[in-house]
Structure formats: structure tokens, C-alpha cells
Design an enzyme around this catalytic site. Structure first.
Site, PDB file in Angstrom:
ATOM      1  N   HIS A 186       0.823  -1.206   0.077  1.00 39.21           N
ATOM      2  CA  HIS A 186      -0.046   0.065   0.070  1.00 39.21           C
ATOM      3  C   HIS A 186       0.903   1.400   0.066  1.00 39.21           C
ATOM      4  CE1 HIS A 186      -3.066  -2.806   2.127  1.00 39.21           C
ATOM      5  NE2 HIS A 186      -3.535  -2.391   1.065  1.00 39.21           N
TER       6      HIS A 186
ATOM      7  N   GLU B 106      -0.863  -3.834  -9.159  1.00 36.88           N
ATOM      8  CA  GLU B 106      -0.977  -4.855 -10.027  1.00 36.88           C
ATOM      9  C   GLU B 106      -1.195  -6.456  -9.474  1.00 36.88           C
ATOM     10  OE1 GLU B 106       2.405  -4.765 -12.724  1.00 36.88           O
ATOM     11  OE2 GLU B 106       1.323  -3.313 -13.807  1.00 36.88           O
TER      12      GLU B 106
ATOM     13  N   ASP C   6      -3.751  -6.871  -7.867  1.00 34.42           N
ATOM     14  CA  ASP C   6      -4.958  -7.271  -8.289  1.00 34.42           C
ATOM     15  C   ASP C   6      -5.281  -6.835  -9.722  1.00 34.42           C
ATOM     16  OD1 ASP C   6      -6.372  -7.817  -5.219  1.00 34.42           O
ATOM     17  OD2 ASP C   6      -5.136  -6.017  -5.097  1.00 34.42           O
TER      18      ASP C   6
ATOM     19  N   GLN D 296      -8.532  -6.672 -11.196  1.00 30.53           N
ATOM     20  CA  GLN D 296      -9.397  -5.506 -10.531  1.00 30.53           C
ATOM     21  C   GLN D 296      -8.817  -4.089 -11.382  1.00 30.53           C
ATOM     22  OE1 GLN D 296     -10.108  -4.493  -6.291  1.00 30.53           O
ATOM     23  NE2 GLN D 296      -8.211  -3.349  -6.385  1.00 30.53           N
TER      24      GLN D 296
ATOM     25  N   MET E 280       2.744  -8.991  -1.094  1.00 29.62           N
ATOM     26  CA  MET E 280       2.176  -8.655   0.076  1.00 29.62           C
ATOM     27  C   MET E 280       0.754  -8.240   0.208  1.00 29.62           C
ATOM     28  SD  MET E 280       4.959  -5.750   1.749  1.00 29.62           S
ATOM     29  CE  MET E 280       6.652  -6.245   1.889  1.00 29.62           C
TER      30      MET E 280
HETATM   31  P1  AMP Z   1      -6.466  -3.538  -0.528  1.00 31.90           P
HETATM   32  O1  AMP Z   1      -6.239  -2.924   0.704  1.00 31.90           O
HETATM   33  O2  AMP Z   1      -6.195  -5.062  -0.377  1.00 31.90           O
HETATM   34  O3  AMP Z   1      -7.814  -3.534  -1.242  1.00 31.90           O
HETATM   35  O4  AMP Z   1      -5.599  -3.027  -1.483  1.00 31.90           O
HETATM   36  C1  AMP Z   1      -5.396  -1.606  -1.859  1.00 31.90           C
HETATM   37  C2  AMP Z   1      -4.532  -1.432  -2.992  1.00 31.90           C
HETATM   38  O5  AMP Z   1      -3.276  -1.869  -2.707  1.00 31.90           O
HETATM   39  C3  AMP Z   1      -5.007  -2.240  -4.388  1.00 31.90           C
HETATM   40  O6  AMP Z   1      -5.050  -1.461  -5.491  1.00 31.90           O
HETATM   41  C4  AMP Z   1      -4.153  -3.443  -4.421  1.00 31.90           C
HETATM   42  O7  AMP Z   1      -3.983  -3.778  -5.578  1.00 31.90           O
HETATM   43  C5  AMP Z   1      -2.945  -2.659  -3.753  1.00 31.90           C
HETATM   44  N1  AMP Z   1      -1.941  -3.646  -3.207  1.00 31.90           N
HETATM   45  C6  AMP Z   1      -2.103  -4.540  -2.349  1.00 31.90           C
HETATM   46  N2  AMP Z   1      -1.177  -5.595  -2.041  1.00 31.90           N
HETATM   47  C7  AMP Z   1      -0.098  -4.927  -2.877  1.00 31.90           C
HETATM   48  C8  AMP Z   1       1.047  -5.384  -3.151  1.00 31.90           C
HETATM   49  N3  AMP Z   1       1.732  -6.292  -2.435  1.00 31.90           N
HETATM   50  N4  AMP Z   1       1.862  -4.533  -4.064  1.00 31.90           N
HETATM   51  C9  AMP Z   1       1.186  -3.580  -4.733  1.00 31.90           C
HETATM   52  N5  AMP Z   1       0.012  -3.081  -4.327  1.00 31.90           N
HETATM   53  C10 AMP Z   1      -0.631  -3.810  -3.630  1.00 31.90           C
END
Ligand code: AMP
Length: 279
Positions: free
Chosen positions: A36, A148, A150, A153, A184
């Protein structure tokens, strides 16, 4: 850094920014990690203001138990965000976002929504589309940052923006990984130590299949991955697919190996982990 729970107060504050300033927006579900933070860093490098939302969106969960177990660490998230360049945190309640109707709208993402994650998580992308559209309307960002990690998404949000002619640039950011290669994820904190030890197999397999893809046909690659997961008892493969980055459709068994990506979803007991790799 200011923290808002109310849409009205957030919008009042944002409307005080002068019109020539850019807003970088990072939507999250909290339990923040370095993945994040990498999105927030990109936002801060390229915008005048950074807005981060923290909201565990109920409509994108297809299993009540998954929603219940999802980690919620708002205080720790806020102290982390205090240490980076983040100007505004928006952390609404479900009631604030949905009033008394916690429901998704129905979206047509030209079929992207039915593949992979959409196939295994019914209604997931209607929930994602609903919340991201609401958040875009509230924050009115110049640039919005998505990982990326997701990838499906990310493509769906780009599709939503294009189809609705929304005035926001959607920017994809690379996957941040632990030292052992595990992507992560907020869900990683839910893994037992045994599951955590097994989890790097996901990325290890993706890297190996990237090599295999140079010489082997798609069917052989898929079977090889299935077999790798059968060899151990902790991680259960839900799907593995090699697909075109744009259409997300399974790649044809031919030699045009450009712009393909391998996608994977795995269960460690009830915890679902996803990852992908560019081929
Ligand atoms: P989330 O809190 O899981 O909904 O993720 C919020 C944003 O952070 C989304 O755009 C995810 O794709 C991105 N995100 C989550 N994990 C990672 C990661 N390991 N590397 C890069 N972006 C991430």
C-alpha cells in the site's frame, strides 16, 4: 494529516484545494503494508495532495466469514500514514457509504468480470465497481493508484473509467513482495506460521512457469502448476490461468507470447491468496 469519517466534511475540505492542484487517490481496505505504501509513494511523487481511503467494503466479499475475519487495524494504519506523505485519510463506516442499502450496483465490464476472480467470487466486481465509483465521485481525484497485485481489478477499473468517461487517470503499480517472494497482502497476517512458510511456493511456481512458458505449451504449463500444488498438503490451488493482459481471456496455444500474464489463486485453509506474473 487529517482523518475524515464523513463524506460531507471530506468534500468540504477537498473543495478548499485550489482547482489547479492535483489529487492522488489510493483506495484501500486498510491493514496497511509496504505494498500500500508504495502506491501512496507514487501518489505523493506525482500529485499536490494525497488522499487515502480505508474502508473494508462489504459488498465485494462473497463470503460472510471472509468479511468478518478481514483484518481491521485503523489506529495502526493511521500512525503509519502519519509517517508518510499522506494529506487526508477517509475512513467511513458502511452506513456512511451505503446508508441503509448495503448493495452493489450491477456493472457490465465487457465480460472481464466473469473470468478468474469473477468466476470464483460471484458478485465481487459489482462490489468493487460500486465502491470505487462512489469513492471517485466523492474524492474527484486527478490520478488513482491501484496495485497490479489485483491485476484483474486494475483492468476492470480502467474499463469502468473508460465506459463511464470518468475524468481520472488510473495508474497501475508493481507488486510489492516479501523477501521470500510472497506478494504482500493484508490477508498474510491471518496465516499460521506453517501456512506462511508454505506460501512462497506461489511466487516460486509463477517464476518457474514463466520459464516453462518459453518452451512448453499452455496446457503443459497448467498441468505442471496443478501438479506442483498437489505435491504439498498446505496450499490448495483454486485456479491457475495464462491470459491476455487486456482481454483476460485464456491465451491461445500459439507462439504470440506477448502481453500474457499468469494468474493464480490459492487457499491456505480458508485464507485466499492471489498473485500474478508477467510472462
Ligand atoms: P486492498 O487494501 O487489498 O484492497 O489493496 C488496496 C490497493 O493496494 C489495491 O490497489 C491493491 O492492488 C494494492 N496492493 C495490495 N497489495 C499490494 C502489493 N503487494 N503490491 C502492490 N500493490 C498492492
Amino acid at each position: 494529516m487529517l482523518v475524515f469519517k464523513s463524506i460531507k466534511n471530506l468534500q468540504e475540505y477537498i473543495s478548499s484545494f485550489s482547482a489547479d492542484k492535483t489529487i492522488g487517490f489510493v483506495p484501500t481496505m486498510g491493514a496497511l503494508h509496504k505494498g500500500h505504501l508504495s502506491l501512496i509513494n507514487s501518489a505523493s511523487l506525482n500529485n499536490d495532495f494525497v488522499v487515502v481511503s480505508i474502508f473494508v467494503n462489504p459488498t465485494q466479499f462473497n463470503k460472510a466469514e471472509d468479511l468478518k475475519k478481514y483484518p481491521r487495524t485503523l489506529e495502526a494504519d493511521i500512525s503509519l500514514l502519519n509517517k508518510v506523505k499522506c494529506d487526508v485519510v477517509f475512513a467511513p463506516t458502511a452506513n456512511e457509504m451505503y446508508a441503509d442499502k448495503v448493495e452493489s450496483s450491477s456493472f457490465n465490464f465487457d465480460g472481464l468480470e466473469h473470468l478468474m476472480e469473477g468466476e470464483f467470487r460471484a458478485g465481487h466486481f459489482d462490489g468493487v465497481g460500486t465502491i470505487v465509483k462512489k469513492l471517485f465521485e466523492i474524492v474527484n481525484p486527478t490520478n488513482a493508484y491501484f496495485g497490479e497485485k489485483d491485476f484483474q481489478q486494475l483492468q476492470i477499473i480502467k474499463k469502468m473509467v473508460a465506459k463511464n468517461k470518468l475524468d481520472v487517470n488510473v495508474i497501475g503499480c508493481k507488486i510489492f513482495r516479501e523477501d521470500d517472494g510472497l506478494a504482500m497482502s493484508s490477508r498474510n497476517t491471518l496465516l499460521t506460521s506453517e501456512q506462511r512458510k508454505a506460501a512462497p511456493l506461489i511466487y516460486k511456481t509463477l517464476k518457474q512457469v514463466r520459464e516453462k512458458f518459453e518452451t512448453d505449451c499452455i496446457e503443459d504449463c497448467i498441468n505442471w502448476v496443478k501438479n506442483e500444488f498437489k505435491k504439498q498438503p498446505i496450499l490448495e490451488l483454486e485456479y491457475f490461468q495464462i491470459a491476455d493482459e487486456e482481454t483476460l481471456k485464456q491465451a491461445p496455444n500459439n507462439n504470440s507470447k506477448k502481453n500474457y500474464r499468469a494468474f493464480i489463486a490459492v487457499f491456505a485453509d480458508k485464507i485466499r491468496l492471489i498473485d500474478n506474473i508477467k510472462l
